[in-house]
Write a protein that holds these residues in place. Structure first.
Motif, PDB file in Angstrom:
ATOM      1  N   GLU A 185      35.078 -11.964 -15.258  1.00  0.00           N
ATOM      2  CA  GLU A 185      36.095 -11.405 -16.151  1.00  0.00           C
ATOM      3  C   GLU A 185      37.493 -11.623 -15.585  1.00  0.00           C
ATOM      4  O   GLU A 185      38.430 -11.962 -16.325  1.00  0.00           O
ATOM      5  N   ALA A 186      37.644 -11.445 -14.267  1.00  0.00           N
ATOM      6  CA  ALA A 186      38.954 -11.663 -13.647  1.00  0.00           C
ATOM      7  C   ALA A 186      39.405 -13.107 -13.833  1.00  0.00           C
ATOM      8  O   ALA A 186      40.593 -13.382 -14.074  1.00  0.00           O
ATOM      9  N   MET A 187      38.458 -14.052 -13.741  1.00  0.00           N
ATOM     10  CA  MET A 187      38.787 -15.460 -13.944  1.00  0.00           C
ATOM     11  C   MET A 187      39.189 -15.727 -15.390  1.00  0.00           C
ATOM     12  O   MET A 187      40.198 -16.380 -15.667  1.00  0.00           O
ATOM     13  N   VAL A 188      38.381 -15.204 -16.327  1.00  0.00           N
ATOM     14  CA  VAL A 188      38.627 -15.462 -17.746  1.00  0.00           C
ATOM     15  C   VAL A 188      39.965 -14.870 -18.187  1.00  0.00           C
ATOM     16  O   VAL A 188      40.650 -15.430 -19.048  1.00  0.00           O
ATOM     17  N   ARG A 189      40.366 -13.757 -17.590  1.00  0.00           N
ATOM     18  CA  ARG A 189      41.630 -13.123 -17.978  1.00  0.00           C
ATOM     19  C   ARG A 189      42.848 -13.946 -17.555  1.00  0.00           C
ATOM     20  O   ARG A 189      43.966 -13.653 -17.980  1.00  0.00           O
ATOM     21  N   LYS A 190      42.641 -14.969 -16.740  1.00  0.00           N
ATOM     22  CA  LYS A 190      43.734 -15.868 -16.372  1.00  0.00           C
ATOM     23  C   LYS A 190      43.821 -17.067 -17.323  1.00  0.00           C
ATOM     24  O   LYS A 190      44.746 -17.870 -17.224  1.00  0.00           O
ATOM     25  N   TRP A 191      42.853 -17.197 -18.207  1.00  0.00           N
ATOM     26  CA  TRP A 191      42.839 -18.318 -19.133  1.00  0.00           C
ATOM     27  C   TRP A 191      43.844 -18.098 -20.265  1.00  0.00           C
ATOM     28  O   TRP A 191      44.284 -16.973 -20.521  1.00  0.00           O
ATOM     29  N   GLU A 192      44.160 -19.187 -20.940  1.00  0.00           N
ATOM     30  CA  GLU A 192      45.020 -19.114 -22.117  1.00  0.00           C
ATOM     31  C   GLU A 192      44.209 -19.513 -23.344  1.00  0.00           C
ATOM     32  O   GLU A 192      43.471 -20.498 -23.317  1.00  0.00           O
ATOM     33  N   ALA A 208      30.172 -18.579  -4.249  1.00  0.00           N
ATOM     34  CA  ALA A 208      31.079 -19.329  -5.114  1.00  0.00           C
ATOM     35  C   ALA A 208      30.538 -19.329  -6.537  1.00  0.00           C
ATOM     36  O   ALA A 208      29.349 -19.575  -6.760  1.00  0.00           O
ATOM     37  N   LEU A 209      31.406 -19.030  -7.481  1.00  0.00           N
ATOM     38  CA  LEU A 209      31.058 -19.082  -8.895  1.00  0.00           C
ATOM     39  C   LEU A 209      31.774 -20.266  -9.527  1.00  0.00           C
ATOM     40  O   LEU A 209      32.979 -20.435  -9.342  1.00  0.00           O
ATOM     41  N   GLN A 210      31.039 -21.069 -10.254  1.00  0.00           N
ATOM     42  CA  GLN A 210      31.621 -22.225 -10.927  1.00  0.00           C
ATOM     43  C   GLN A 210      31.275 -22.150 -12.407  1.00  0.00           C
ATOM     44  O   GLN A 210      30.106 -22.009 -12.777  1.00  0.00           O
ATOM     45  N   ILE A 211      32.285 -22.220 -13.264  1.00  0.00           N
ATOM     46  CA  ILE A 211      32.057 -22.211 -14.704  1.00  0.00           C
ATOM     47  C   ILE A 211      32.007 -23.647 -15.198  1.00  0.00           C
ATOM     48  O   ILE A 211      32.937 -24.423 -14.979  1.00  0.00           O
ATOM     49  N   ILE A 219      43.755 -23.281 -21.669  1.00  0.00           N
ATOM     50  CA  ILE A 219      43.819 -23.545 -20.227  1.00  0.00           C
ATOM     51  C   ILE A 219      42.809 -22.638 -19.542  1.00  0.00           C
ATOM     52  O   ILE A 219      42.733 -21.445 -19.837  1.00  0.00           O
ATOM     53  N   ARG A 220      42.032 -23.197 -18.606  1.00  0.00           N
ATOM     54  CA  ARG A 220      41.018 -22.409 -17.918  1.00  0.00           C
ATOM     55  C   ARG A 220      40.941 -22.807 -16.455  1.00  0.00           C
ATOM     56  O   ARG A 220      41.330 -23.910 -16.071  1.00  0.00           O
ATOM     57  N   THR A 221      40.457 -21.872 -15.629  1.00  0.00           N
ATOM     58  CA  THR A 221      40.200 -22.154 -14.221  1.00  0.00           C
ATOM     59  C   THR A 221      38.701 -22.324 -14.051  1.00  0.00           C
ATOM     60  O   THR A 221      37.915 -21.639 -14.703  1.00  0.00           O
ATOM     61  N   GLY A 250      36.533 -21.940 -11.253  1.00  0.00           N
ATOM     62  CA  GLY A 250      35.658 -21.131 -10.419  1.00  0.00           C
ATOM     63  C   GLY A 250      36.411 -20.313  -9.389  1.00  0.00           C
ATOM     64  O   GLY A 250      37.640 -20.329  -9.325  1.00  0.00           O
ATOM     65  N   ALA A 251      35.638 -19.565  -8.592  1.00  0.00           N
ATOM     66  CA  ALA A 251      36.235 -18.715  -7.565  1.00  0.00           C
ATOM     67  C   ALA A 251      35.166 -18.343  -6.554  1.00  0.00           C
ATOM     68  O   ALA A 251      33.970 -18.490  -6.805  1.00  0.00           O
ATOM     69  N   GLU A 252      35.602 -17.867  -5.379  1.00  0.00           N
ATOM     70  CA  GLU A 252      34.679 -17.370  -4.368  1.00  0.00           C
ATOM     71  C   GLU A 252      34.805 -15.865  -4.272  1.00  0.00           C
ATOM     72  O   GLU A 252      35.889 -15.302  -4.436  1.00  0.00           O
ATOM     73  N   ILE A 253      33.659 -15.194  -4.019  1.00  0.00           N
ATOM     74  CA  ILE A 253      33.673 -13.737  -3.883  1.00  0.00           C
ATOM     75  C   ILE A 253      32.965 -13.355  -2.592  1.00  0.00           C
ATOM     76  O   ILE A 253      32.243 -14.162  -2.013  1.00  0.00           O
TER      77      ILE A 253
END
Length: 247
Positions: free
Chosen positions: A67-74, A106-109, A240-242, A244-247
């Protein structure tokens, strides 16, 4: 922290395996699964509410950073009379989780798309003659859905079966189309008004695990987990999307 991350990774992999997210096999150290959410975009495309669909409490380890990643998308919302409007839509995410060399996760979309999604989808009844013969089949259906989420028509566009006999195919197609009449979908809403759509639905009639795990339609234009309907179009768009991220 590394031990904790490893334990959490193991718990999430087990959760993916049993939670019905359309988990996919691959590297035993990785796991790929599909997650669905219902999101609301304002007229400027800003993400408001996000509600995960079909997830379990222990999966918050994954859904919270997602959710934190998706909230950075446009996003771009739907239009009403040529003007951007508040839009409710579904969000389908293909997520791969792996352990990093540092011991983190690591999470990768991968695939990400908006559109309507299924609410109720009772599996078709297995045709009795084909069950007796042990015949199996995979079908791909296009279902027209009205603004209220009801199926108005359904057409089988692709078929692969252990028997190619015409009567066998007709039995499976008839069972799938009959079942689709009771299916319902959560359509997109633009300024509170439902939007008709078309859903692509993979359907499997299988008696053996090896046959069930096959996905003969991987090369279709809409990658999706087996058995999950995917909208062929959407009024909203991810700009615009990112990845992935590491947790």
């Amino acid at each position: 922290m590394k031990l904790l991350a490893a334990l959490l990774l193991g718990a999430c992999l087990a959760s993916f395996s049993s939670a019905g997210h359309g988990a996919e096999a691959g590297d035993p150290g990785n796991r790929t699964a599909w997650f669905r959410a219902r999101i609301v975009l304002d007229a400027a495309g800003q993400l408001g509410s996000l509600e995960w669909v079909g997830t379990r409490p222990e999966e918050r380890l994954v859904t919270a950073p997602l959710e934190a990643m998706v909230r950075k998308w446009e996003f771009e919302p739907g239009m009403l009379d040529g003007v951007p409007a508040v839009t409710e839509t579904g969000l389908l995410l293909q997520v791969t989780m792996r352990k990093t060399a540092e011991g983190g996760i690591a999470l990768q979309i991968g695939e990400a798309r908006t559109g309507a999604f299924g609410l109720q989808k009772t599996p078709p009844a297995y045709p009795s003659d084909q069950l007796r013969r042990g015949t199996q089949a995979h079908l791909l259906m296009l279902a027209a859905v009205d603004a209220e989420g009801k199926v108005t028509s359904a057409t089988i566009t692709e078929y692969e079966g252990s028997s190619l006999a015409r009567n066998t195919r007709l039995d499976f197609e008839a069972a799938a189309v009959k079942a689709s009449r009771a299916w319902t979908y959560r359509t997109e809403l633009v300024a509170g008004k439902g939007v008709a759509t078309t859903m692509e639905v993979p359907i499997s009639f299988c008696l053996e695990s090896a046959w069930c795990e096959r996905n003969p339609f991987r090369k279709t234009r809409l990658p999706s987990p087996s058995g999950m309907a995917v909208a062929t179009e959407s009024v909203a768009r991810i700009r615009i999307r990112t990845p992935g991220a590491e947790i």
